[in-house]
Write an enzyme that holds these catalytic residues in place. Structure first.
Site, mmCIF file in Angstrom:
data_model
loop_
_atom_site.group_PDB
_atom_site.id
_atom_site.type_symbol
_atom_site.label_atom_id
_atom_site.label_comp_id
_atom_site.label_asym_id
_atom_site.label_seq_id
_atom_site.Cartn_x
_atom_site.Cartn_y
_atom_site.Cartn_z
ATOM 1 N N LYS A 11 0.856 -1.187 0.000
ATOM 2 C CA LYS A 11 0.000 0.000 0.000
ATOM 3 C C LYS A 11 0.893 1.237 0.000
ATOM 4 O O LYS A 11 1.693 1.440 0.903
ATOM 5 C CB LYS A 11 -0.930 -0.020 1.222
ATOM 6 C CG LYS A 11 -2.018 1.051 1.190
ATOM 7 C CD LYS A 11 -1.564 2.284 1.936
ATOM 8 C CE LYS A 11 -2.586 3.396 1.853
ATOM 9 N NZ LYS A 11 -2.038 4.690 2.308
ATOM 10 N N ALA B 72 1.742 5.451 -0.104
ATOM 11 C CA ALA B 72 1.213 6.666 0.513
ATOM 12 C C ALA B 72 0.377 7.426 -0.507
ATOM 13 O O ALA B 72 0.734 7.517 -1.689
ATOM 14 C CB ALA B 72 2.354 7.540 1.017
ATOM 15 N N SER C 227 4.299 7.363 10.988
ATOM 16 C CA SER C 227 4.309 8.043 12.280
ATOM 17 C C SER C 227 4.065 7.053 13.415
ATOM 18 O O SER C 227 3.462 5.986 13.221
ATOM 19 C CB SER C 227 3.242 9.125 12.314
ATOM 20 O OG SER C 227 1.939 8.554 12.387
ATOM 21 N N GLU D 36 8.681 0.777 11.645
ATOM 22 C CA GLU D 36 9.757 1.776 11.606
ATOM 23 C C GLU D 36 9.058 3.121 11.698
ATOM 24 O O GLU D 36 8.409 3.560 10.758
ATOM 25 C CB GLU D 36 10.577 1.632 10.330
ATOM 26 C CG GLU D 36 11.920 2.358 10.403
ATOM 27 C CD GLU D 36 11.843 3.748 9.801
ATOM 28 O OE1 GLU D 36 11.733 4.719 10.598
ATOM 29 O OE2 GLU D 36 11.900 3.872 8.577
ATOM 30 N N CYS E 244 12.775 10.503 9.089
ATOM 31 C CA CYS E 244 12.427 10.001 10.421
ATOM 32 C C CYS E 244 13.622 10.038 11.366
ATOM 33 O O CYS E 244 13.460 10.184 12.577
ATOM 34 C CB CYS E 244 11.868 8.584 10.320
ATOM 35 S SG CYS E 244 12.948 7.431 9.442
ATOM 36 N N GLN F 47 1.543 19.092 5.575
ATOM 37 C CA GLN F 47 2.877 19.121 6.159
ATOM 38 C C GLN F 47 3.405 20.547 6.247
ATOM 39 O O GLN F 47 4.043 20.939 7.234
ATOM 40 C CB GLN F 47 3.819 18.241 5.332
ATOM 41 C CG GLN F 47 5.186 18.010 5.939
ATOM 42 C CD GLN F 47 5.133 17.228 7.234
ATOM 43 O OE1 GLN F 47 4.135 16.585 7.539
ATOM 44 N NE2 GLN F 47 6.200 17.279 7.998
ATOM 45 N N PHE F 48 3.157 21.322 5.218
ATOM 46 C CA PHE F 48 3.556 22.729 5.176
ATOM 47 C C PHE F 48 2.970 23.493 6.374
ATOM 48 O O PHE F 48 3.679 24.186 7.103
ATOM 49 C CB PHE F 48 3.072 23.318 3.849
ATOM 50 C CG PHE F 48 3.277 24.791 3.673
ATOM 51 C CD1 PHE F 48 4.489 25.297 3.227
ATOM 52 C CD2 PHE F 48 2.237 25.680 3.924
ATOM 53 C CE1 PHE F 48 4.667 26.662 3.043
ATOM 54 C CE2 PHE F 48 2.401 27.041 3.741
ATOM 55 C CZ PHE F 48 3.625 27.531 3.301
ATOM 56 N N LYS G 271 1.739 22.278 9.160
ATOM 57 C CA LYS G 271 2.222 21.698 10.423
ATOM 58 C C LYS G 271 3.583 22.280 10.800
ATOM 59 O O LYS G 271 3.824 22.645 11.960
ATOM 60 C CB LYS G 271 2.304 20.182 10.293
ATOM 61 C CG LYS G 271 2.950 19.472 11.470
ATOM 62 C CD LYS G 271 3.138 17.996 11.150
ATOM 63 C CE LYS G 271 4.006 17.305 12.187
ATOM 64 N NZ LYS G 271 4.296 15.894 11.837
ATOM 65 N N GLU H 279 8.218 15.574 16.769
ATOM 66 C CA GLU H 279 8.817 15.414 15.441
ATOM 67 C C GLU H 279 8.226 16.453 14.488
ATOM 68 O O GLU H 279 7.049 16.391 14.143
ATOM 69 C CB GLU H 279 8.565 14.001 14.921
ATOM 70 C CG GLU H 279 9.302 13.675 13.647
ATOM 71 C CD GLU H 279 9.124 12.225 13.225
ATOM 72 O OE1 GLU H 279 10.060 11.662 12.642
ATOM 73 O OE2 GLU H 279 8.049 11.654 13.478
#
Length: 534
Positions: free
Chosen positions: A225, A227, A279, A301, A335, A382-383, A385, A432
């Site tokens: 799967k 993203a 995450s 991970e 990460c 993401q921007f 955040k 993070e």
């Protein structure tokens, strides 16, 4: 585009060498560019590739989602549409798992010799290498990472990973054991079956290789799967896999969203093994779904907040360059990024000034433009955040040395940002961020920095910069992290295992350790009648 021939003038040469396991990090800086990070963004360059594969890959065929739904994948340089991609959900996951199950139970893949499987993996690696520019263009377009980085760093490592596991395919074997009585005892290392794999958006192809490579080398079948932000490159390379001779149903690719396709895969009763990168919060959900279904084993991970420790004996110029790369590589979307830069108080002020200067020289721009070090963040979520975390750093009392704002007026670009006077309890030091935000903290002695570096729920990686062997050995053993880099960072050789302590995950990927994730161990005991010897 001749990205592979641009290393002499590209800032990615040190990163490439580290990724191939040959860069020491000592005495080599990042190539400086005359272009300022404050330069205006120009009109986006047209990527040198055409998007042709947007459907699901099930049983060797590219097919529409059962629902007929699609979803948009967007260009992070502009926020505009690249393509509409088939949106897989529960029914599509069921179809993919059924194909993988049939391929495992009845098909040729686990029944052919390991040497035959190895040859298919090697042919696949050769095909990927021949199509480097097209694949790198898809990766850069969909993700926002610099084309040079994808073509010169990530695709070569992708190829190396598959060649590495092709070499392992015919070297997987059990043991003959000595028993206390008249018995012949042996162990068999058998493929585990159908492996469900969920990969993230920050390194789509590398995570594909880390998961698919060992799973197939062991004789398993796979449902992958992707993203939802970055579905394109996996579809392209999976087509090449079938051109290399992979039987239908062995590798199935479902694009879609986590709550539908991802959850269906994690909770599927006919999936024998699950691997997830993403995450920590999502990892907890995935682990719960696996446990509530058929107790399938899970490799995780997850997130990190990795310390990068600069000791008092450090060459500051070298330390600044390495710490910069450890944080800002891949737009900070790593990460294991060195996202807590601990600097000894004796060199702290000098380090901060030079870290600020280095950030101001960082070249931000279109990822298809030669010499660009930093492209846009992957998407608007993401921007937003990252900018929220930057505001929290300012509000919390950290000193904003440089950056902190949007870069340009289009797309998801963020200025390289450096904070000093960061305290351990600030959000920018505990959570993070996953963006181009360097936080610099001050420490007094080694015992203090060990305590503070370990005071986190994460434990993925750590970096240490020192000229003292005793200091390096002390920190190596004291830091609670799955990887500790000494005078280097982001060395991702195919043979080096990678994974975390604590809430950074379970299990290891890459190297020989990854094979254990995809094998069952069976003990076979045979009674011996009148043996000549025991």
């Amino acid at each position: 585009m001749a990205a592979r021939r641009m290393l002499s003038s590209s800032s990615y040469a040190p990163t490439l060498l580290r990724s191939l396991g040959t860069y020491s990090g000592r005495g080599t800086g990042i190539t400086k560019f005359s272009t300022s990070a404050a330069a205006a963004l120009e009109e986006p360059i047209t990527p040198p590739v055409k998007v042709e594969l947007t459907k699901l890959l099930i049983n060797g065929q590219f097919v529409d989602a059962a629902s007929g739904k699609t979803f948009p994948t967007l260009d992070p340089r502009t926020g505009q549409l690249i393509a509409n991609v088939a949106e897989g959900d529960i029914e599509d996951v069921n179809r993919a798992v059924s194909a993988a199950r049939k391929a495992f139970d009845e098909g040729p893949w686990p029944r052919m010799t390991a040497y035959q499987r190895s040859k298919i993996l090697l042919r696949f690696a050769d095909l990927v290498e021949k199509h480097t520019d097209e694949i790198a263009a898809l990766e850069a377009w969909d993700n926002g990472k610099p084309f040079e980085q994808a073509a010169s760093v990530e695709i070569p490592l992708f190829v190396r990973i598959f060649r590495y596991y092709a070499g392992w395919a015919d070297k997987i074997h059990g043991l003959t054991l000595q028993a206390d009585g008249p018995h012949h005892v042996q162990t068999l290392h058998e493929p585990i079956g159908v492996a469900g794999q969920i990969i993230p958006w920050n390194f789509p192809l590398l995570m594909y290789s880390w998961k698919v490579g060992p799973a197939l080398a062991c004789g398993n079948t796979v449902v992958l799967k992707t993203a939802e932000q970055t579905p394109l490159s996996a579809l392209y390379v999976s087509k090449l896999f079938h051109e290399a001779g992979l039987p239908p149903g062995v590798l199935n690719v479902v694009s879609g969203f986590g709550p539908s396709a991802g959850a269906a895969l994690a909770s599927h009763m006919d999936v024998d093994k699950l691997a997830f990168t993403g995450s920590t919060n999502t990892g907890q959900i995935v682990l719960g779904l696996a446990a509530k279904s058929n107790l399938k084993p899970v490799t995780l991970e997850l997130g990190g907040k990795s310390p990068f420790i600069v000791c008092e004996d450090a060459n500051v110029d070298e330390a600044v360059d390495l710490a910069h790369d450890a944080l800002f590589f891949n737009q900070g979307q790593c990460c294991c990024a060195g996202s807590r830069t601990f600097v000894h108080e004796r060199v702290y002020d000098e380090f901060v000034e030079k870290a600020k200067a280095r950030a101001l020289k960082r070249v931000v721009g279109d990822p298809f433009r030669k010499g660009v070090e930093q492209g846009p963040q992957v998407d608007s979520e993401q921007f937003d955040k990252i900018l929220k975390y930057i505001r929290s750093g300012v509000d919390g009392g950290a000193t904003l040395e440089t950056g902190g704002q949007r870069f340009g007026s289009n797309g998801y670009y963020i200025q390289p940002t450096v904070f000093s006077n960061v305290q351990d309890d600030m959000l920018i030091a505990t959570e993070e961020i996953f963006g181009p935000v360097q936080t610099i903290l001050k420490f007094k002695d080694i015992n203090e920095v060990i305590r503070r570096a370990n005071a986190t729920h994460f434990g993925l990686a750590a970096g240490v910069f020192t000229q003292n062997l005793d200091t390096a050995n002390t920190l190596t053993r004291a830091l609670k992290a799955g990887t500790v880099w000494i005078n280097c960072f982001d060395v991702f050789d195919a043979a080096i295992p990678f994974g975390g302590y604590k809430m950074s995950g379970h299990g290891r990927e890459k190297g020989i350790y990854s094979l254990n994730n995809y094998l069952q161990v069976k003990a076979v005991v045979t009674h011996l009648k009148n043996p000549a010897w025991l």
